[in-house]
Design a protein around this motif. Structure first.
Motif, PDB file in Angstrom:
ATOM      1  N   ALA A  26       0.898  -1.391   0.105  1.00  0.00           N
ATOM      2  CA  ALA A  26       0.072   0.015   0.080  1.00  0.00           C
ATOM      3  C   ALA A  26       0.709   1.322   0.057  1.00  0.00           C
ATOM      4  CB  ALA A  26      -0.717  -0.001   1.269  1.00  0.00           C
ATOM      5  N   GLY A  27       2.240   1.076  -0.045  1.00  0.00           N
ATOM      6  CA  GLY A  27       3.043   2.128  -0.023  1.00  0.00           C
ATOM      7  C   GLY A  27       3.254   2.644   1.656  1.00  0.00           C
ATOM      8  N   GLU A  28       2.875   2.093   2.431  1.00  0.00           N
ATOM      9  CA  GLU A  28       3.026   2.684   3.995  1.00  0.00           C
ATOM     10  C   GLU A  28       4.455   2.244   4.408  1.00  0.00           C
ATOM     11  OE1 GLU A  28       0.878   4.344   5.748  1.00  0.00           O
ATOM     12  OE2 GLU A  28      -0.427   4.532   3.698  1.00  0.00           O
ATOM     13  N   VAL A  29       5.086   3.005   5.057  1.00  0.00           N
ATOM     14  CA  VAL A  29       6.503   2.595   5.509  1.00  0.00           C
ATOM     15  C   VAL A  29       6.247   1.765   6.835  1.00  0.00           C
ATOM     16  CG1 VAL A  29       8.521   3.428   6.851  1.00  0.00           C
ATOM     17  CG2 VAL A  29       7.393   4.850   4.833  1.00  0.00           C
ATOM     18  N   ILE A  30       6.783   0.609   6.852  1.00  0.00           N
ATOM     19  CA  ILE A  30       6.688  -0.282   7.923  1.00  0.00           C
ATOM     20  C   ILE A  30       7.883  -0.543   8.453  1.00  0.00           C
ATOM     21  CG2 ILE A  30       4.892  -1.939   6.535  1.00  0.00           C
ATOM     22  CD1 ILE A  30       7.229  -3.982   6.144  1.00  0.00           C
ATOM     23  N   ALA A  31       8.885  -0.060   8.165  1.00  0.00           N
ATOM     24  CA  ALA A  31      10.166  -0.250   8.898  1.00  0.00           C
ATOM     25  C   ALA A  31      11.165   0.781   8.293  1.00  0.00           C
ATOM     26  CB  ALA A  31      10.893  -1.411   8.840  1.00  0.00           C
ATOM     27  N   THR A  32      12.450   1.376   8.949  1.00  0.00           N
ATOM     28  CA  THR A  32      13.279   2.082   8.489  1.00  0.00           C
ATOM     29  C   THR A  32      14.471   1.496   9.164  1.00  0.00           C
ATOM     30  OG1 THR A  32      11.841   4.131   8.650  1.00  0.00           O
ATOM     31  CG2 THR A  32      14.203   4.365   8.546  1.00  0.00           C
ATOM     32  N   ILE A  33      15.528   1.496   8.178  1.00  0.00           N
ATOM     33  CA  ILE A  33      16.945   0.862   8.917  1.00  0.00           C
ATOM     34  C   ILE A  33      17.580   2.205   8.544  1.00  0.00           C
ATOM     35  CG2 ILE A  33      18.754  -0.853   8.266  1.00  0.00           C
ATOM     36  CD1 ILE A  33      16.693  -2.344   6.981  1.00  0.00           C
ATOM     37  N   GLU A  34      18.442   2.556   9.612  1.00  0.00           N
ATOM     38  CA  GLU A  34      19.200   3.747   9.620  1.00  0.00           C
ATOM     39  C   GLU A  34      20.784   3.659   9.265  1.00  0.00           C
ATOM     40  OE1 GLU A  34      17.956   5.870  13.211  1.00  0.00           O
ATOM     41  OE2 GLU A  34      16.234   6.701  12.161  1.00  0.00           O
ATOM     42  N   ASN A  35      21.374   4.397   9.115  1.00  0.00           N
ATOM     43  CA  ASN A  35      23.018   4.308   8.996  1.00  0.00           C
ATOM     44  C   ASN A  35      23.550   4.681  10.369  1.00  0.00           C
ATOM     45  OD1 ASN A  35      25.455   4.132   8.500  1.00  0.00           O
ATOM     46  ND2 ASN A  35      25.434   5.350   6.464  1.00  0.00           N
ATOM     47  N   LYS A  36      23.513   3.920  11.222  1.00  0.00           N
ATOM     48  CA  LYS A  36      23.966   3.955  12.491  1.00  0.00           C
ATOM     49  C   LYS A  36      24.486   2.748  13.249  1.00  0.00           C
ATOM     50  CE  LYS A  36      19.596   3.286  15.224  1.00  0.00           C
ATOM     51  NZ  LYS A  36      18.659   3.928  16.091  1.00  0.00           N
ATOM     52  N   SER A  37      25.247   2.783  14.338  1.00  0.00           N
ATOM     53  CA  SER A  37      26.012   1.857  14.742  1.00  0.00           C
ATOM     54  C   SER A  37      24.956   0.532  15.230  1.00  0.00           C
ATOM     55  CB  SER A  37      26.718   2.015  16.092  1.00  0.00           C
ATOM     56  OG  SER A  37      27.412   0.964  16.786  1.00  0.00           O
ATOM     57  N   GLY A  38      24.998  -0.661  14.652  1.00  0.00           N
ATOM     58  CA  GLY A  38      24.357  -1.755  15.236  1.00  0.00           C
ATOM     59  C   GLY A  38      23.258  -2.047  13.901  1.00  0.00           C
ATOM     60  N   SER A  39      23.271  -1.069  13.151  1.00  0.00           N
ATOM     61  CA  SER A  39      22.241  -1.504  11.966  1.00  0.00           C
ATOM     62  C   SER A  39      22.895  -1.304  10.592  1.00  0.00           C
ATOM     63  CB  SER A  39      20.897  -0.483  11.840  1.00  0.00           C
ATOM     64  OG  SER A  39      21.357   0.642  11.849  1.00  0.00           O
ATOM     65  N   GLN A  40      24.304  -0.854  10.294  1.00  0.00           N
ATOM     66  CA  GLN A  40      25.071  -0.667   9.244  1.00  0.00           C
ATOM     67  C   GLN A  40      25.100  -1.851   8.472  1.00  0.00           C
ATOM     68  OE1 GLN A  40      28.269   1.566  11.116  1.00  0.00           O
ATOM     69  NE2 GLN A  40      27.328   3.536  10.192  1.00  0.00           N
TER      70      GLN A  40
END
Length: 106
Positions: A26-40
């Protein structure tokens, strides 16, 4: 099987990416992966999959699980510990696709 750290060294750099937003059908944001320690590491894998497959398709998710290597095994043994890996597993099982939207660093 190569280890996750070895796989990461083969991926394109992500210094220009602030985050990747994952969108459902549906085009809804369900998650965001950020460029930060622990998720790079996750950001690098998802960035590569999005560039290679155009979206996080079931096929892309299977490849991503291979790339996460030993962390994918840990995620299977400990559901909820690695949400970005759990999401790939779900996409394979449910045969779903997520679109991606890159947020570029300034």
């Amino acid at each position: 099987m190569p280890l996750f750290a070895e796989n990461l060294r083969k991926l394109p750099g992500i210094s220009h990416v602030a985050a990747i937003k994952l969108l459902d059908e549906a085009g809804e944001v369900i998650a965001t992966i950020e460029n930060k320690s622990g998720s790079q590491g996750s950001l690098a894998v998802y960035n590569h999959l999005a560039q290679t497959y155009g979206a996080i398709t079931p096929e892309a998710a299977r490849k991503g699980l291979e790339m996460f290597a030993e962390h994918a095994e840990d995620a299977r043994a400990n559901p909820g510990k690695h949400v970005n890996i759990d999401r790939l597993k779900m996409l394979v099982e449910e045969r779903k696709t997520l679109r991606t939207k890159h947020v570029f660093a300034l």
